[in-house]
Design a protein around this motif. Structure first.
Motif, PDB file in Angstrom:
ATOM      1  N   GLY A 117     137.225  33.367-103.733  1.00 61.55           N
ATOM      2  CA  GLY A 117     137.915  33.550-102.461  1.00 61.55           C
ATOM      3  C   GLY A 117     137.621  34.881-101.810  1.00 61.55           C
ATOM      4  O   GLY A 117     137.700  35.010-100.592  1.00 61.55           O
ATOM      5  N   ILE A 118     137.279  35.889-102.619  1.00 60.55           N
ATOM      6  CA  ILE A 118     136.945  37.212-102.083  1.00 60.55           C
ATOM      7  C   ILE A 118     135.436  37.370-101.954  1.00 60.55           C
ATOM      8  O   ILE A 118     134.939  37.881-100.946  1.00 60.55           O
ATOM      9  CB  ILE A 118     137.527  38.316-102.978  1.00 60.55           C
ATOM     10  N   THR A 119     134.689  36.913-102.967  1.00 58.01           N
ATOM     11  CA  THR A 119     133.229  37.050-102.896  1.00 58.01           C
ATOM     12  C   THR A 119     132.625  36.188-101.793  1.00 58.01           C
ATOM     13  O   THR A 119     131.511  36.455-101.353  1.00 58.01           O
ATOM     14  CB  THR A 119     132.597  36.673-104.241  1.00 58.01           C
ATOM     15  N   GLY A 120     133.354  35.165-101.353  1.00 58.02           N
ATOM     16  CA  GLY A 120     132.841  34.308-100.290  1.00 58.02           C
ATOM     17  C   GLY A 120     133.075  34.839 -98.892  1.00 58.02           C
ATOM     18  O   GLY A 120     132.630  34.233 -97.915  1.00 58.02           O
ATOM     19  N   ARG A 121     133.795  35.968 -98.772  1.00 58.32           N
ATOM     20  CA  ARG A 121     134.034  36.553 -97.447  1.00 58.32           C
ATOM     21  C   ARG A 121     132.733  37.041 -96.831  1.00 58.32           C
ATOM     22  O   ARG A 121     131.820  37.472 -97.532  1.00 58.32           O
ATOM     23  CB  ARG A 121     135.018  37.727 -97.549  1.00 58.32           C
ATOM     24  N   ARG A 122     132.671  37.034 -95.494  1.00 62.69           N
ATOM     25  CA  ARG A 122     131.478  37.465 -94.777  1.00 62.69           C
ATOM     26  C   ARG A 122     131.690  38.823 -94.127  1.00 62.69           C
ATOM     27  O   ARG A 122     131.362  39.038 -92.961  1.00 62.69           O
ATOM     28  CB  ARG A 122     131.091  36.428 -93.717  1.00 62.69           C
ATOM     29  N   ASP A 123     132.278  39.749 -94.865  1.00 57.84           N
ATOM     30  CA  ASP A 123     132.466  41.089 -94.336  1.00 57.84           C
ATOM     31  C   ASP A 123     132.206  42.089 -95.458  1.00 57.84           C
ATOM     32  O   ASP A 123     131.727  41.725 -96.542  1.00 57.84           O
ATOM     33  CB  ASP A 123     133.875  41.275 -93.749  1.00 57.84           C
ATOM     34  N   GLU A 124     132.512  43.373 -95.200  1.00 59.02           N
ATOM     35  CA  GLU A 124     132.208  44.408 -96.184  1.00 59.02           C
ATOM     36  C   GLU A 124     132.976  44.219 -97.480  1.00 59.02           C
ATOM     37  O   GLU A 124     132.470  44.555 -98.559  1.00 59.02           O
ATOM     38  CB  GLU A 124     132.526  45.786 -95.583  1.00 59.02           C
ATOM     39  N   LEU A 125     134.204  43.703 -97.418  1.00 58.39           N
ATOM     40  CA  LEU A 125     134.952  43.453 -98.650  1.00 58.39           C
ATOM     41  C   LEU A 125     134.269  42.376 -99.488  1.00 58.39           C
ATOM     42  O   LEU A 125     134.237  42.472-100.724  1.00 58.39           O
ATOM     43  CB  LEU A 125     136.387  43.047 -98.318  1.00 58.39           C
ATOM     44  N   GLY A 126     133.739  41.344 -98.830  1.00 55.32           N
ATOM     45  CA  GLY A 126     132.993  40.323 -99.562  1.00 55.32           C
ATOM     46  C   GLY A 126     131.734  40.902-100.187  1.00 55.32           C
ATOM     47  O   GLY A 126     131.405  40.590-101.347  1.00 55.32           O
ATOM     48  N   ASP A 127     131.023  41.761 -99.436  1.00 52.39           N
ATOM     49  CA  ASP A 127     129.829  42.412 -99.991  1.00 52.39           C
ATOM     50  C   ASP A 127     130.199  43.268-101.199  1.00 52.39           C
ATOM     51  O   ASP A 127     129.500  43.262-102.224  1.00 52.39           O
ATOM     52  CB  ASP A 127     129.154  43.287 -98.932  1.00 52.39           C
ATOM     53  N   LEU A 128     131.309  44.014-101.071  1.00 55.00           N
ATOM     54  CA  LEU A 128     131.750  44.872-102.169  1.00 55.00           C
ATOM     55  C   LEU A 128     132.130  44.043-103.385  1.00 55.00           C
ATOM     56  O   LEU A 128     131.809  44.415-104.524  1.00 55.00           O
ATOM     57  CB  LEU A 128     132.929  45.729-101.713  1.00 55.00           C
ATOM     58  N   ALA A 129     132.803  42.913-103.160  1.00 56.70           N
ATOM     59  CA  ALA A 129     133.188  42.061-104.279  1.00 56.70           C
ATOM     60  C   ALA A 129     131.964  41.476-104.979  1.00 56.70           C
ATOM     61  O   ALA A 129     131.904  41.434-106.218  1.00 56.70           O
ATOM     62  CB  ALA A 129     134.104  40.932-103.782  1.00 56.70           C
ATOM     63  N   ARG A 130     130.989  41.025-104.196  1.00 56.82           N
ATOM     64  CA  ARG A 130     129.773  40.489-104.811  1.00 56.82           C
ATOM     65  C   ARG A 130     129.020  41.580-105.576  1.00 56.82           C
ATOM     66  O   ARG A 130     128.485  41.335-106.666  1.00 56.82           O
ATOM     67  CB  ARG A 130     128.889  39.864-103.736  1.00 56.82           C
ATOM     68  N   ASP A 131     128.975  42.786-105.003  1.00 60.09           N
ATOM     69  CA  ASP A 131     128.317  43.888-105.707  1.00 60.09           C
ATOM     70  C   ASP A 131     129.042  44.225-107.006  1.00 60.09           C
ATOM     71  O   ASP A 131     128.403  44.554-108.015  1.00 60.09           O
ATOM     72  CB  ASP A 131     128.257  45.129-104.808  1.00 60.09           C
ATOM     73  N   PHE A 132     130.377  44.151-106.979  1.00 67.89           N
ATOM     74  CA  PHE A 132     131.135  44.429-108.209  1.00 67.89           C
ATOM     75  C   PHE A 132     130.803  43.398-109.280  1.00 67.89           C
ATOM     76  O   PHE A 132     130.578  43.758-110.442  1.00 67.89           O
ATOM     77  CB  PHE A 132     132.635  44.416-107.910  1.00 67.89           C
ATOM     78  N   ASN A 133     130.790  42.117-108.921  1.00 65.23           N
ATOM     79  CA  ASN A 133     130.471  41.089-109.909  1.00 65.23           C
ATOM     80  C   ASN A 133     129.054  41.264-110.446  1.00 65.23           C
ATOM     81  O   ASN A 133     128.802  41.088-111.641  1.00 65.23           O
ATOM     82  CB  ASN A 133     130.647  39.694-109.305  1.00 65.23           C
ATOM     83  N   THR A 134     128.117  41.602-109.549  1.00 67.63           N
ATOM     84  CA  THR A 134     126.746  41.843-109.999  1.00 67.63           C
ATOM     85  C   THR A 134     126.690  43.036-110.952  1.00 67.63           C
ATOM     86  O   THR A 134     126.014  42.997-111.991  1.00 67.63           O
ATOM     87  CB  THR A 134     125.833  42.103-108.789  1.00 67.63           C
ATOM     88  N   MET A 135     127.416  44.102-110.600  1.00 68.47           N
ATOM     89  CA  MET A 135     127.455  45.280-111.471  1.00 68.47           C
ATOM     90  C   MET A 135     128.045  44.935-112.824  1.00 68.47           C
ATOM     91  O   MET A 135     127.526  45.363-113.872  1.00 68.47           O
ATOM     92  CB  MET A 135     128.276  46.380-110.800  1.00 68.47           C
ATOM     93  N   ALA A 136     129.142  44.149-112.833  1.00 62.78           N
ATOM     94  CA  ALA A 136     129.761  43.762-114.098  1.00 62.78           C
ATOM     95  C   ALA A 136     128.802  42.935-114.947  1.00 62.78           C
ATOM     96  O   ALA A 136     128.713  43.128-116.173  1.00 62.78           O
ATOM     97  CB  ALA A 136     131.048  42.988-113.828  1.00 62.78           C
TER      98      ALA A 136
END
Length: 450
Positions: free
Chosen positions: A202-221
């Motif tokens: 629900g957060i990683t699917g957003r199309r804004d900076e918060l979504g980008d940050l969430a996807r980057d966090f998951n990638t980092m993890a």
């Protein structure tokens, strides 16, 4: 550098703009509704017959009769009636609101008419004339409404503002506060050692900076988990690589003790195992240091000259194994990098090709320029690698099943090569060679002389 438009700010601006539009709509609607309700009796009084009644009373009985009539007349609750003389004073002595005094004097009562003039200035209230020729102004004002509006209108505006602000706050909290809170929780979980911490779709699917940050966090993890798992595997494989020569050393020492001294065979065996230990430790150190950009000393490197010198040195080992090295360099591409590291990476690939080449075969080394990149290829005619393992052969200590050949390396050669080329903004990949064997291709950016 192209900086993308801040989508999250655009979303917030949309919310704020919508809130302002909603507030204006509610404000206008509430003011119109409340004002129409409160001004109904005022309009009724102003348009009613009271002014004509006052004129009739004044004509019949003069000012005293008008004063009695004004004092005893029932005026609707929403209006107040003033009768003003030429000096803008109420005939009953009532005080006008201070903020209206100047307006009433200049625009409602107005200056006296000039004798003999046919011009009459516009007045905002009707005039009634007494028997003595004195003129009076019949003024109707709404009760409870000032220049700042009425208490009901003020309350309506405040209520509309609170409603809009509350709605926007709820939207902002849901759109930004909740994702930020979940991101903070996930970061704390990851920091505490819970490696499974991830942000939901629900957060990683957003199309804004918060979504980008969430996807980057998951990638980092995921990368952290991969690094930790790789480290554990590296330690396990390293323990195995060190334990084997140590066990053979212990056996050689025990045998020597049993015989009462070191023979040439035991001494050679010990020297061989010590050399292998030194090689393993050296490769591990090189592999770990390649993660630091500070270790790279960049300078111009002519790939053709580097390969020619490397082929000359490795020709001795190739001859010992009964194979031949062939070099084909076109354009002699020039790159920017650390000559020692690049040589080490290419040396590991070339030695790996020599090790797995059968007697009588040739190992082909080539280099050329293409599309702004230096393309380097090392091809052998060995047993090759199954397609499913072509990417994994660059992992530390991985040996492809069924590849055959002597397992004399440390298992870090191709892993070191990959780190070398990645540290130079390049890539390395393996592919099956037509006719059998393996082709390892490396790509490095060409030096920019512009």
């Amino acid at each position: 550098m192209n900086i993308p438009a801040p989508r999250i700010y655009a979303r917030m601006a949309f919310y704020v703009g919508t809130a302002l539009a909603a507030f204006l709509a509610l404000a206008v609607g509430s003011v119109a509704l409340l004002a129409s309700a409160e001004l109904a009796s005022y309009v009724q009084t102003r348009q009613g017959p009271l002014g004509q009644e006052a004129a009739a009373v004044l004509a019949e009985g003069g000012r005293p009769a008008l004063e009695r009539w004004l004092a005893g007349t029932q005026v609707p609750a929403g209006a107040t009636v003033f009768v003003l003389d030429a000096q803008s004073r109420d005939i009953l002595g009532r005080t006008m609101p201070a903020y209206l005094e100047g307006f009433v004097r200049n625009s409602v009562v107005g200056p006296p008419d000039e004798p003999g003039s046919n011009y009459r200035p516009v007045r905002l209230a009707p005039q009634i004339i007494g028997p003595d020729g004195a003129s009076y102004t019949f003024l109707v004002l709404p009760k409870g409404i000032t220049i700042w509006g009425s208490p009901a209108i003020t309350f309506g505006l405040i209520l509309a503002a609170l409603l809009v602000v509350g709605t926007v706050a709820w939207l902002v909290a849901g759109a930004f506060g909740r994702p930020v809170g979940e991101l903070q929780t996930a970061v704390r979980q990851l920091a505490s050692g819970r490696l499974e911490a991830r942000l939901p779709a629900g957060i990683t699917g957003r199309r804004d900076e918060l979504g980008d940050l969430a996807r980057d966090f998951n990638t980092m993890a995921d990368q952290i988990v991969g690094l930790l798992e790789g480290r554990q595997q590296l330690m396990a494989e390293l323990s195995h690589e060190l334990r084997s020569p140590l066990a053979r050393l212990q056996a050689a020492v025990a045998l020597a003790a049993h015989r009462g001294g070191l023979g040439e065979t035991e001494r050679g065996r010990i020297e061989e195992e010590l050399g292998r230990l030194d090689q393993v430790i050296g490769d591990v150190l090189r592999f770990s240091r390649l993660g630091s950009a500070a270790e790279i000393q960049r300078r111009l490197v002519r790939v053709g000259e580097l390969l020619a010198d490397l082929v000359r040195v490795e020709q001795i080992e190739a001859t010992a194994r009964g194979c031949e090295l062939r070099l084909d360099v076109r354009d002699n591409p020039t790159v920017v990098g650390d000559p020692a590291l690049l040589r080490s990476g290419l040396e590991n690939i070339l030695r790996n090709a020599i090790r797995y080449s059968p007697p009588g075969a040739s190992v082909e080394v080539s280099a050329r320029s293409e599309g702004g990149m230096a393309l380097i290829g090392i091809a052998d005619r060995g047993p090759g690698v199954p397609e499913a393992f072509l990417q994994r052969i660059f992992e530390p200590y991985f040996r492809a099943p069924g590849s055959g050949g002597p397992a004399t390396g440390t298992g870090l050669g191709l892993a070191i090569a990959r780190r070398v080329f990645e540290a130079h903004d390049g890539t390395v990949a393996a592919a099956a060679r037509p006719g059998g064997g393996l082709l390892v291709s490396a790509r490095l950016p060409l030096a920019d002389f512009a």
